[in-house]
Design a protein around this motif. Structure first.
Motif, PDB file in Angstrom:
ATOM      1  N   LYS A 101       0.843  -1.184   0.000  1.00 46.40           N
ATOM      2  CA  LYS A 101       0.000   0.000   0.000  1.00 46.40           C
ATOM      3  C   LYS A 101       0.884   1.243   0.000  1.00 46.40           C
ATOM      4  N   PRO A 102       0.364   2.370  -0.469  1.00 46.13           N
ATOM      5  CA  PRO A 102       1.174   3.602  -0.436  1.00 46.13           C
ATOM      6  C   PRO A 102       1.680   3.933   0.981  1.00 46.13           C
ATOM      7  N   GLU A 103       0.918   3.583   1.991  1.00 46.76           N
ATOM      8  CA  GLU A 103       1.351   3.876   3.365  1.00 46.76           C
ATOM      9  C   GLU A 103       2.494   2.971   3.826  1.00 46.76           C
ATOM     10  N   ASP A 104       2.875   2.005   3.032  1.00 48.09           N
ATOM     11  CA  ASP A 104       4.058   1.192   3.324  1.00 48.09           C
ATOM     12  C   ASP A 104       5.342   1.886   2.872  1.00 48.09           C
ATOM     13  N   THR A 105       5.201   3.007   2.181  1.00 48.94           N
ATOM     14  CA  THR A 105       6.372   3.742   1.712  1.00 48.94           C
ATOM     15  C   THR A 105       7.215   4.194   2.892  1.00 48.94           C
ATOM     16  N   ALA A 106       8.485   3.824   2.875  1.00 53.10           N
ATOM     17  CA  ALA A 106       9.391   4.126   3.984  1.00 53.10           C
ATOM     18  C   ALA A 106      10.792   3.622   3.635  1.00 53.10           C
ATOM     19  N   VAL A 107      11.739   4.009   4.467  1.00 54.06           N
ATOM     20  CA  VAL A 107      13.044   3.366   4.434  1.00 54.06           C
ATOM     21  C   VAL A 107      12.975   2.182   5.394  1.00 54.06           C
ATOM     22  N   TYR A 108      13.333   1.009   4.898  1.00 52.49           N
ATOM     23  CA  TYR A 108      13.278  -0.209   5.693  1.00 52.49           C
ATOM     24  C   TYR A 108      14.682  -0.563   6.173  1.00 52.49           C
ATOM     25  N   TYR A 109      14.780  -0.807   7.473  1.00 63.65           N
ATOM     26  CA  TYR A 109      16.060  -1.095   8.090  1.00 63.65           C
ATOM     27  C   TYR A 109      16.063  -2.509   8.661  1.00 63.65           C
ATOM     28  N   CYS A 110      17.156  -3.183   8.445  1.00 62.62           N
ATOM     29  CA  CYS A 110      17.386  -4.485   9.058  1.00 62.62           C
ATOM     30  C   CYS A 110      18.043  -4.277  10.420  1.00 62.62           C
ATOM     31  N   ASN A 111      17.662  -5.092  11.376  1.00 63.06           N
ATOM     32  CA  ASN A 111      18.224  -5.022  12.726  1.00 63.06           C
ATOM     33  C   ASN A 111      18.564  -6.427  13.205  1.00 63.06           C
ATOM     34  N   ALA A 112      19.668  -6.534  13.903  1.00 66.56           N
ATOM     35  CA  ALA A 112      20.045  -7.852  14.429  1.00 66.56           C
ATOM     36  C   ALA A 112      20.721  -7.707  15.786  1.00 66.56           C
ATOM     37  N   GLY A 113      20.413  -8.622  16.663  1.00 70.23           N
ATOM     38  CA  GLY A 113      21.113  -8.724  17.944  1.00 70.23           C
ATOM     39  C   GLY A 113      22.187  -9.785  17.803  1.00 70.23           C
ATOM     40  N   VAL A 114      23.456  -9.367  17.798  1.00 66.29           N
ATOM     41  CA  VAL A 114      24.551 -10.255  17.441  1.00 66.29           C
ATOM     42  C   VAL A 114      25.543 -10.376  18.582  1.00 66.29           C
ATOM     43  N   ARG A 115      25.967 -11.598  18.791  1.00 71.71           N
ATOM     44  CA  ARG A 115      27.029 -11.865  19.755  1.00 71.71           C
ATOM     45  C   ARG A 115      28.289 -12.190  18.975  1.00 71.71           C
ATOM     46  N   SER A 174      31.344 -12.667  20.468  1.00 74.12           N
ATOM     47  CA  SER A 174      32.276 -13.469  21.255  1.00 74.12           C
ATOM     48  C   SER A 174      31.482 -14.108  22.394  1.00 74.12           C
ATOM     49  N   TRP A 175      31.916 -15.285  22.812  1.00 75.38           N
ATOM     50  CA  TRP A 175      31.250 -15.929  23.939  1.00 75.38           C
ATOM     51  C   TRP A 175      31.483 -15.160  25.233  1.00 75.38           C
ATOM     52  N   PHE A 176      32.427 -14.213  25.211  1.00 74.64           N
ATOM     53  CA  PHE A 176      32.746 -13.440  26.402  1.00 74.64           C
ATOM     54  C   PHE A 176      32.087 -12.070  26.399  1.00 74.64           C
ATOM     55  N   GLU A 177      31.293 -11.802  25.364  1.00 75.40           N
ATOM     56  CA  GLU A 177      30.643 -10.508  25.236  1.00 75.40           C
ATOM     57  C   GLU A 177      29.134 -10.677  25.206  1.00 75.40           C
ATOM     58  N   SER A 178      28.446  -9.609  25.578  1.00 77.99           N
ATOM     59  CA  SER A 178      26.991  -9.610  25.457  1.00 77.99           C
ATOM     60  C   SER A 178      26.590  -9.335  24.015  1.00 77.99           C
ATOM     61  N   SER A 179      25.342  -9.649  23.712  1.00 77.48           N
ATOM     62  CA  SER A 179      24.815  -9.353  22.381  1.00 77.48           C
ATOM     63  C   SER A 179      24.733  -7.847  22.171  1.00 77.48           C
ATOM     64  N   ARG A 180      25.012  -7.410  20.947  1.00 80.75           N
ATOM     65  CA  ARG A 180      24.918  -5.997  20.589  1.00 80.75           C
ATOM     66  C   ARG A 180      23.945  -5.820  19.445  1.00 80.75           C
ATOM     67  N   ASP A 181      23.368  -4.637  19.394  1.00 84.37           N
ATOM     68  CA  ASP A 181      22.423  -4.271  18.344  1.00 84.37           C
ATOM     69  C   ASP A 181      23.165  -3.708  17.132  1.00 84.37           C
ATOM     70  N   TYR A 182      22.801  -4.199  15.948  1.00 90.54           N
ATOM     71  CA  TYR A 182      23.366  -3.665  14.710  1.00 90.54           C
ATOM     72  C   TYR A 182      22.232  -3.298  13.751  1.00 90.54           C
ATOM     73  N   TRP A 183      22.509  -2.288  12.908  1.00 90.83           N
ATOM     74  CA  TRP A 183      21.531  -1.816  11.937  1.00 90.83           C
ATOM     75  C   TRP A 183      22.139  -1.804  10.547  1.00 90.83           C
ATOM     76  N   GLY A 184      21.312  -2.084   9.569  1.00 92.79           N
ATOM     77  CA  GLY A 184      21.719  -1.902   8.190  1.00 92.79           C
ATOM     78  C   GLY A 184      21.596  -0.450   7.789  1.00 92.79           C
TER      79      GLY A 184
END
Length: 121
Positions: A86-100, A102-112
């Protein structure tokens, strides 16, 4: 470092479909969550669809019944199939991931970097 690269945006007419892809690369031990957000001009960024590593999926009300998120865990890739646009779907779409990274680090947020989706009447 982790990079998210999106593809698949473009200009389509209302009622047509598009498929977005997002591939994660870099130092990845595990990805606990991948999803799609969007931001229309003058509006705040909003969640569209999210899938956890356990397979739990959530959709925005505006996406339910029209959009489908899926993941290829072996390829660290997430997809968003968008139907009946629909026209209201018009937007910039961003990918997001919670990535770890290292096993010694917490997960971090990343964006495309974002991919433009424009739906015309």
């Amino acid at each position: 470092q982790v990079q998210l690269v999106e593809s698949g945006g473009g200009l389509v007419q209302a009622g047509r479909s598009l498929r977005l892809s997002c591939a994660a690369s870099g130092r990845i031990v595990s990805i606990n969550r991948m999803g799609w957000y969007r931001q229309a001009p003058g509006k705040q960024r909003e969640s569209v669809a999210i899938e956890t590593s356990a397979g739990s999926i959530s959709y925005a009300d505006s996406a339910k019944g029209r959009f489908t998120i899926s993941r290829d865990n072996a390829q660290n890739t997430v997809y968003l199939q968008m139907n009946s646009l629909k026209p209201e779907d018009t937007a910039v779409y961003y990918c997001n991931a919670g990535v770890r990274s290292s096993w010694f680090e917490s997960s971090r947020d990343y964006w495309g970097q974002g991919t433009q989706v424009t739906v015309s009447e």
